[in-house]
Design a protein around this motif. Sequence first.
Motif, short mmCIF file in Angstrom:
data_model
loop_
_atom_site.label_atom_id
_atom_site.label_comp_id
_atom_site.label_asym_id
_atom_site.label_seq_id
_atom_site.Cartn_x
_atom_site.Cartn_y
_atom_site.Cartn_z
N GLN A 1 0.87 -1.50 0.02
CA GLN A 1 -0.05 0.01 0.00
C GLN A 1 0.68 1.69 0.04
OE1 GLN A 1 -2.64 0.12 2.79
NE2 GLN A 1 -3.68 1.59 2.11
N THR B 1 -2.86 3.56 -10.35
CA THR B 1 -3.66 3.60 -9.25
C THR B 1 -4.71 4.28 -8.40
OG1 THR B 1 -1.60 1.93 -8.97
CG2 THR B 1 -3.20 2.42 -7.45
N THR B 2 -4.08 5.60 -8.18
CA THR B 2 -4.95 6.95 -7.83
C THR B 2 -6.06 6.66 -8.55
OG1 THR B 2 -3.23 7.41 -7.13
CG2 THR B 2 -5.13 9.57 -7.37
N TRP C 1 1.11 2.67 -3.91
CA TRP C 1 0.03 3.41 -3.99
C TRP C 1 0.24 4.47 -5.05
CZ3 TRP C 1 -4.88 0.87 -1.17
CH2 TRP C 1 -4.97 -0.61 -1.77
N ARG D 1 -8.72 3.83 -7.49
CA ARG D 1 -8.89 3.51 -6.20
C ARG D 1 -10.18 4.87 -6.68
NH1 ARG D 1 -3.75 5.95 -2.76
NH2 ARG D 1 -5.47 5.56 -1.28
N MET E 1 -10.34 -0.05 -2.11
CA MET E 1 -9.07 -0.71 -3.16
C MET E 1 -8.18 -0.93 -1.18
SD MET E 1 -5.82 0.14 -5.54
CE MET E 1 -6.90 0.04 -6.98
N GLU F 1 -12.88 4.29 -3.08
CA GLU F 1 -11.54 4.26 -2.45
C GLU F 1 -11.64 3.30 -1.52
OE1 GLU F 1 -8.86 6.38 -1.52
OE2 GLU F 1 -9.86 7.95 -3.41
#
Length: 405
Positions: A368, A377-378, A371, A381, A388, A386
Amino acid sequence: MALDGRWASGNLSTMFLQFFTSLRDAQVPVTLREYLTLMEALDADLAGQSVENFYYLSRAALVKDERNLDKFDRVFGTVFKGLENLLDAMEKAEIPAEWLKKLAEKYLTEEEKKQIEAMGWDKLMETLRERLKEQKGRHQGGNKWIGTAGTSPFGAEGYNPEGVRIGQDKSRHQRAVKVWDKREFKDLDGNVELGIRNIKVALRRLRKFARTGAPDELDLDTTIKQTANHGYLDVHMRPERRNAVKVLVFFDIGGSMDSHIKQVEELFSAAKAEFKHMEYFYFHNCLYEGVWKQNRRRFTDRTPTWDVLHKYPHDYKVVFVGDASMSPYEVMVPGGSVEHINEEAGSVWLDRVLRTYPHAVWLNPVAQRHWDYSESTTIIRRLFSERMFPLTLEGLEAAMKELVR
């Protein structure tokens, strides 16, 4: 000083306070109430004269979550290090010889006691001190020097009955008192990566039991009640109680996911064992208009994503498993796929899945802390609001909690 209420006085009172604060520092959530419960148990002499009993007693009183068992073992081994070696315990904690006698007697048969008595208890401890001073190096085998194996009453991995262990991290013959070094629960730490057994434990949070199918299980309560009412044996059967949760899993496969194959395989194996109703499909990097069941036929035998959305009802729980590491264009731009020309952006397809299935999460095998360094990835998410979670024990349990909301 025995392992009872008298522990709370003298040098060991400080040791107890250190034990409590060290557990808190190690993020084991112990409270003052639990600490006082342990003190009450010691006052009631529940640990007797045994360090091992005290270990199990304190573990039962202070640890409420099995994920913290390994942390507890490490703290116990550090704080009570002076009690792992009986000689050191006697010198550092001022434990009298009478306690040592009682402790040793607990683990000896009558025949073994006679063997030790030939040397004498006082002589035994005196000889141990002398040999510690005389020995210049490690000794293997034999029956006099302190070393490993052999039949000397001192050392490790031997088989002399009094069991004073020196320099051994576990009990070979299961006679020594120290058990916390075994760290039998080290794979249950919530921060470690997953194994099949503890994956199953985490997945069990996602359960909704129902009795469906043929009545092939004895309904004991109803049988007893109806037999009593009717005056004759009235046997009743019922369907087996099964987990009725339905799960749809999408696995990212290939490319950067190759380094996470072991973790994902373990998750797949555990999920298949836990969920009777589980369907799965593969995708690469981001979800597009087609998914597949067999990777060797990924280009010739695909299932349209629309068909998946229409076939499986809204009550399915959806789990995406992938590292979410790709070019942002693969998520946000039509034609951004690295394998084909996609007419619609991957974000469009992800949004369709999320609108079809309100209970959906993304499991990420990447740590994590990394990330935020990946723009894709952002983005994902944010698309998943969120939801994730990291592919660790704690992350998987949090994901299962999210799915049952």
